[in-house]
Design an enzyme around this catalytic site. Structure first.
Site, PDB file in Angstrom:
ATOM      1  N   SER A 125       0.842  -1.201   0.000  1.00 13.67           N
ATOM      2  CA  SER A 125       0.000   0.000   0.000  1.00 13.67           C
ATOM      3  C   SER A 125       0.872   1.244   0.000  1.00 13.67           C
ATOM      4  O   SER A 125       1.992   1.240   0.528  1.00 13.67           O
ATOM      5  CB  SER A 125      -0.860  -0.012   1.266  1.00 13.67           C
ATOM      6  N   TYR A 179      -0.343  -0.008  10.311  1.00 17.10           N
ATOM      7  CA  TYR A 179      -0.636  -0.705   9.046  1.00 17.10           C
ATOM      8  C   TYR A 179       0.477  -0.461   8.030  1.00 17.10           C
ATOM      9  O   TYR A 179       1.015  -1.398   7.426  1.00 17.10           O
ATOM     10  CB  TYR A 179      -1.971  -0.196   8.517  1.00 17.10           C
ATOM     11  N   LYS A 182       3.134  -3.172   6.439  1.00 17.30           N
ATOM     12  CA  LYS A 182       3.295  -3.363   4.991  1.00 17.30           C
ATOM     13  C   LYS A 182       4.761  -3.140   4.590  1.00 17.30           C
ATOM     14  O   LYS A 182       5.328  -3.901   3.794  1.00 17.30           O
ATOM     15  CB  LYS A 182       2.386  -2.392   4.223  1.00 17.30           C
TER      16      LYS A 182
END
Lengths: 330, 330
Positions: free
Chosen positions: B129, B153, B157
């Site tokens: 992402s 998050y 990633k």
């Protein structure tokens, strides 16, 4: 204040412990007690003005992290690591120590913080490395350049940097990752770091012994002395880390040189006789690892924050002669 | 060829499974069988020309990774993840799924590779992402810009990206991490991603329902349609990954727009009546998360490798109307 040093028996760890013992304080706050740990029990520095516990603890063992954090140290210097060559040869051991044991240390801090009702939030200073970078590089690498390691060691260091930023952002601890240059001239027996020869080609000839050069003379390195490296940790311990914002990794200052320039500096200190003791013996594995390492940085953020290193290889040799050179007795 | 899709019941996962079923092949190699897994059992696409096993498996549970890798899939599409908002609210769950379960998947592949005597080496395509990036940004972000996430998050990633590069370099698998833009317009219902409103402010008004806008209209986003996102995975499955070299993370192409421009596009499709259904209601948490996200990339490497996305927000709305818009029956 209480301090904890992991990897305290390593070359930089020992020098850091000695320096902390000599200064007795961090940013005018006296050190009350210190816990120095490593896989082998570190030797306590002489005449420290604070209580010292030296302990043999393998951070990769169960509950080691909880044990060393139980006393809630105010400053954690986390230097323990499997070095680059070994992490490349032993995939599992590298990840077990450099990533998993480190993360357990961070989780142990988080647990202590919860137990303390949020009062406990130590400063954490981590020995990262310019091995987080990988070729291709621009001529000079700025502070916004991506971490794209070409070794498992570099990957592990880059992963821990991301954890440090996230745990700091969440106020578990107040962390900073210092990306150390290649530290030269390392004293005494070689470790298994791929960069070991950068030191041995100076150290060994200065003691009249042969040294092997496994990489081309054009190999570039970004280097600083062990004394400068210790200075980075001491500076980071005193710094207001809020000035860093959310980016908690700092490329440390250093000096860009080549193996050829190292050899010329050696000639100025040891003459042609010393230089003749360097034996070229290509080792593809070492050469490949170091050829992917970066040679020149701006280190603008670190310089602005007061981190400092040498500016010539002659200076670096002089530090070695002052601090670590052992004159052989005939 | 055998394929495995994790996160197959998610919005992009479902569309990817449908697309694979419709095409029946990857780069002219027919798909022999597919294993679609998610925490809830995915619905098998209709009329697939290959055998499909749909299974409810929580990747965070013990031995889940070994189970799904046991059949030695040739291509692994790894989309399963705890989304940004949830990973920010639940630190442990985010790391458990987004990092630990993913690493166990990689280790399970490594184990199968060893069992196969080195013959087994799948292709692994990972849904990363643009949340790996964090402010401050240059006006346009190039492919050498650092990953400095501002959410857990994003950190997870970015860590997995480093693992993918290292495991690929060591030939455990042949991996690539696709940094997806904000995917809009997501069909309903909303998930717990902080970016959900970028979709709902278009989707809901087009169905005559109110939508909440928690962030300023100046908020910039780098976006692509779900169809383009699925196209990225299909492209990566067919690509010669050797062309990537050691850097296995690719920022995907997209289109840079603002919330204000989104609203003007909505007006062209739904008129003033649709626009009036957007209700401003500032939510500091969402606004803070998305304000740290990047708005404009070059994505030069991905474009050169044949990845493609939309070039206007009108196109993106048209994709939504064609693929996902449900006309309410009065």
């Amino acid at each position: 204040m209480r301090i904890l040093v992991t990897g305290a028996a390593g070359m930089i760890g020992r020098k850091l412990c000695d320096r902390l013992a000599a200064e007795g304080a961090i940013a005018d706050q006296p050190i009350a007690s210190a816990h120095f740990v490593d896989v082998f029990a570190p030797t306590p520095p002489a005449d420290a003005p604070f209580a010292i516990t030296c302990e043999a603890i393998d951070l990769a063992s169960a509950s080691a992290a909880e044990t060393i954090v139980a006393a809630r140290p105010d400053v954690v210097f986390h230097l323990a690591a499997v070095v680059s060559g070994e992490a490349e040869n032993d995939f599992d051991k590298g990840y077990a120590v450099n990533l998993d044991a480190t993360r357990r240390l961070f989780e142990a801090i988080r647990h202590e913080r919860e137990l303390s009702g949020g009062a406990y939030r130590p400063r954490l200073i981590y020995a990262s490395s310019i091995a987080v970078f990988g070729a291709p590089f621009p001529e000079t690498i700025d502070d916004d350049f991506l971490a794209a390691p070409l070794t498992s060691y570099g990957a592990q260091k880059a992963i821990v940097e991301l954890l440090i930023a996230d745990y700091s952002r969440r106020a578990v601890f107040d962390g900073v990752a210092l990306r150390l240059p290649t530290v030269v001239v390392r004293p005494g027996p070689a470790n298994r770091a791929a960069s070991g020869f950068f030191s041995s080609i100076i150290r060994e000839p200065l003691s009249g012994r042969e040294a092997i050069l496994p990489a081309p003379e054009t190999t570039q390195l970004w280097c600083a002395s062990p004394r400068a490296a210790v200075g980075f940790f001491v500076r980071a311990a005193a710094l207001d880390l809020n000035r860093l914002g959310p980016r908690r990794s700092l490329t440390m200052p250093g000096f860009s040189t080549t193996v050829a320039e190292q050899i010329e500096a050696l000639r100025r200190f040891g003459g042609d006789a010393a230089v003749r003791l360097i034996r070229r013996q290509a080792d593809e594995s070492s050469a490949r690892i170091v050829s992917g390492w970066p040679g020149r940085f701006e280190a603008r953020r670190a310089l602005a924050l007061g981190f400092a290193a040498e500016s010539s290889f002659d200076e670096i040799i002089r530090v070695y002669l002052e601090e670590d050179h052992v004159v052989a007795v005939a």
